[in-house]
Motif scaffolding. Structure first.
Motif, mmCIF file in Angstrom:
data_model
loop_
_atom_site.group_PDB
_atom_site.id
_atom_site.type_symbol
_atom_site.label_atom_id
_atom_site.label_comp_id
_atom_site.label_asym_id
_atom_site.label_seq_id
_atom_site.Cartn_x
_atom_site.Cartn_y
_atom_site.Cartn_z
ATOM 1 N N LEU A 77 85.233 16.759 49.091
ATOM 2 C CA LEU A 77 83.521 17.070 47.904
ATOM 3 C C LEU A 77 82.379 18.585 48.523
ATOM 4 O O LEU A 77 82.294 18.634 48.241
ATOM 5 C CB LEU A 77 82.276 15.974 48.390
ATOM 6 N N ASP A 78 83.297 18.339 49.744
ATOM 7 C CA ASP A 78 82.605 20.072 50.425
ATOM 8 C C ASP A 78 82.877 20.638 49.735
ATOM 9 O O ASP A 78 82.283 21.616 48.906
ATOM 10 C CB ASP A 78 82.512 20.313 52.134
ATOM 11 N N VAL A 79 84.216 21.176 49.473
ATOM 12 C CA VAL A 79 85.257 21.621 48.742
ATOM 13 C C VAL A 79 84.325 22.278 47.146
ATOM 14 O O VAL A 79 83.823 23.255 46.460
ATOM 15 C CB VAL A 79 86.343 22.116 48.115
ATOM 16 N N GLU A 80 84.979 20.878 46.970
ATOM 17 C CA GLU A 80 84.475 20.772 45.513
ATOM 18 C C GLU A 80 82.508 21.221 45.297
ATOM 19 O O GLU A 80 82.729 21.703 43.960
ATOM 20 C CB GLU A 80 84.111 19.301 44.540
ATOM 21 N N HIS A 81 81.676 21.415 45.950
ATOM 22 C CA HIS A 81 80.386 21.123 45.473
ATOM 23 C C HIS A 81 80.357 22.978 45.755
ATOM 24 O O HIS A 81 79.523 23.682 45.470
ATOM 25 C CB HIS A 81 79.464 20.913 46.667
ATOM 26 N N ILE A 86 82.572 27.032 39.716
ATOM 27 C CA ILE A 86 83.799 26.604 38.386
ATOM 28 C C ILE A 86 84.572 25.362 38.760
ATOM 29 O O ILE A 86 86.316 25.703 37.522
ATOM 30 C CB ILE A 86 85.186 27.984 39.211
ATOM 31 N N ILE A 87 84.360 24.740 39.395
ATOM 32 C CA ILE A 87 85.296 23.345 38.887
ATOM 33 C C ILE A 87 84.478 23.274 37.854
ATOM 34 O O ILE A 87 83.053 22.588 38.331
ATOM 35 C CB ILE A 87 85.013 22.596 40.007
ATOM 36 N N VAL A 113 89.859 30.867 41.923
ATOM 37 C CA VAL A 113 90.682 29.615 41.501
ATOM 38 C C VAL A 113 91.611 28.655 42.462
ATOM 39 O O VAL A 113 92.312 27.754 43.191
ATOM 40 C CB VAL A 113 91.364 29.727 40.629
ATOM 41 N N LYS A 114 91.921 30.622 42.606
ATOM 42 C CA LYS A 114 93.723 30.182 44.302
ATOM 43 C C LYS A 114 92.898 29.166 45.207
ATOM 44 O O LYS A 114 93.730 28.315 46.483
ATOM 45 C CB LYS A 114 93.624 31.210 44.817
ATOM 46 N N LYS A 115 91.697 30.333 45.848
ATOM 47 C CA LYS A 115 91.241 29.644 46.999
ATOM 48 C C LYS A 115 91.031 28.441 46.649
ATOM 49 O O LYS A 115 90.892 27.859 48.006
ATOM 50 C CB LYS A 115 89.490 30.568 46.932
ATOM 51 N N VAL A 116 90.553 27.911 46.095
ATOM 52 C CA VAL A 116 90.349 25.608 46.368
ATOM 53 C C VAL A 116 91.701 25.088 45.769
ATOM 54 O O VAL A 116 91.476 24.936 47.269
ATOM 55 C CB VAL A 116 89.583 25.201 44.826
#
Ligand code: NI
Length: 140
Positions: A77-81, A86-87, A113-116
């Motif tokens: 969730l931290d990454v998605e926030h 871009i998500i 995008v790649k970083k995600v």
């Protein structure tokens, strides 16, 4: 020219090795080492491809993970926030008692995008991550 070989020792969960042995047997590899060399080459190629992802991209990041892994859901969730710009959307299905499958629909700068995808790959409990991208306007 034939390269000199280096021996390495690797620790693997038993079920992962069993699965790997099953595949190399089916595919007709003469040895486990040969299968591992091939798998490492694929891994290197995939990362080489990923390193070229830049400029405007649209794509998907699909993943399978064990939601019972301590802290994993919060980290995801931290990454998605962190990358909420871009998500654009996500889909989630509960595939078994512990396992989840999720697809993120992404659009934005390829490097981001790649970083995600890379951040998600490093999280413990994530079993599988696949990034696919297209260049908007070059869909053919
Ligand atoms: Ni789930």
């Amino acid at each position: 020219m034939e390269q000199e070989l280096t021996r390495i020792g690797v620790s693997l969960p038993e079920n992962l090795l069993e699965k790997f042995d099953e595949i190399i047997t089916k595919r007709g590899y003469s040895s486990r080492s040969e299968g591992i060399r091939d798998a490492i080459r694929s891994y290197i190629r995939y990362y080489a491809w990923m390193s070229e992802v830049e400029g405007e991209r649209a794509g998907t990041i699909s993943m399978v993970y064990d939601h019972s892994q301590r802290g994993l859901v919060n980290s995801l969730l931290d990454v998605e926030h962190e990358f909420s710009s871009i998500i654009r959307s996500s889909l989630h299905i509960h595939i078994s008692h512990d396992m989840c499958m999720e697809v993120l629909l992404v659009m934005g700068e390829g490097k981001e995008v790649k970083k995600v995808a890379e951040k998600i790959m490093t999280l413990r409990g994530v079993k599988h991550v696949k990034l696919t991208t297209i260049i908007p306007g070059e869909e053919i």
